[in-house]
Design an enzyme around this catalytic site. Structure first.
Site, short mmCIF file in Angstrom:
data_model
loop_
_atom_site.label_atom_id
_atom_site.label_comp_id
_atom_site.label_asym_id
_atom_site.label_seq_id
_atom_site.Cartn_x
_atom_site.Cartn_y
_atom_site.Cartn_z
N HIS A 1 8.64 -8.99 5.26
CA HIS A 1 8.86 -7.64 5.13
C HIS A 1 8.16 -6.94 5.47
O HIS A 1 6.94 -6.73 5.20
CB HIS A 1 9.19 -7.29 3.58
CG HIS A 1 9.82 -5.93 3.74
ND1 HIS A 1 10.63 -4.79 4.32
CD2 HIS A 1 9.05 -5.42 2.52
CE1 HIS A 1 10.57 -3.77 4.23
NE2 HIS A 1 9.55 -3.72 2.73
N SER A 2 7.67 -5.35 6.39
CA SER A 2 6.93 -5.28 6.92
C SER A 2 5.69 -6.10 7.63
O SER A 2 6.17 -5.65 8.68
CB SER A 2 6.78 -3.82 5.74
OG SER A 2 5.98 -2.87 5.58
N LEU A 3 4.62 -5.37 7.06
CA LEU A 3 3.68 -6.38 7.41
C LEU A 3 3.88 -7.56 8.12
O LEU A 3 3.53 -8.14 8.93
CB LEU A 3 2.14 -5.54 6.52
CG LEU A 3 1.38 -6.53 7.05
CD1 LEU A 3 0.56 -5.82 8.92
CD2 LEU A 3 -0.44 -5.73 6.39
#
Length: 135
Positions: free
Chosen positions: A24-26
């Site tokens: 998720h995300s980074l």
């Protein structure tokens, strides 16, 4: 990730499930980078003969290490054998390598730390052996 999957499969031969990865995300960017920069799939590569972390490498094993190849096998980092051979890095040279030297060879941080930890232990062992056998 392939190396870790191979290690998991070796330690859990009865496992017959599938493996999924998510981020998720980074984390998704890091996961993408890891997956796109692997050196082949698990089925394309042969596993390293011995897979041990630097902390799992026992004192007896360290005494038995006589070559760069054996050191890499003991650490589960056999994939860097060609890199070190190309630069003519033998065990004696490897013990003299700094973090910067290994970084310049393109060895990532985790494997560099394992190599440096092992070479420090090998140096200490060599000093002890020389001290116990005066000339």
């Amino acid at each position: 990730m392939n190396r870790l999957l191979q290690l998991f499969l070796q330690r859990n031969p009865a496992f017959s499930g599938t493996v999924s990865v998510a981020g998720h995300s980074l984390g998704s960017l890091i996961l993408f980078d890891i997956l796109t920069n692997q050196k082949g799939s698990v089925t394309e590569r042969e596993p390293s003969p011995v897979k041990m972390s630097a902390t799992e490498t026992c004192h007896r094993t360290i005494k038995e290490i006589r070559s760069t190849e054996q050191a890499l096998e003991a650490l589960g980092l056999f994939e860097y054998k060609e890199t070190l051979e190309k630069e003519r890095v033998d065990l004696q040279s490897l013990v003299l390598c700094s973090d910067t030297d290994l970084k310049e060879l393109g060895i990532p941080l985790g494997p560099r730390r394992k190599i440096l930890s092992l070479t420090k232990r090998l140096s200490r062992l060599q000093v002890k052996l020389c001290a116990s056998h005066p000339r």
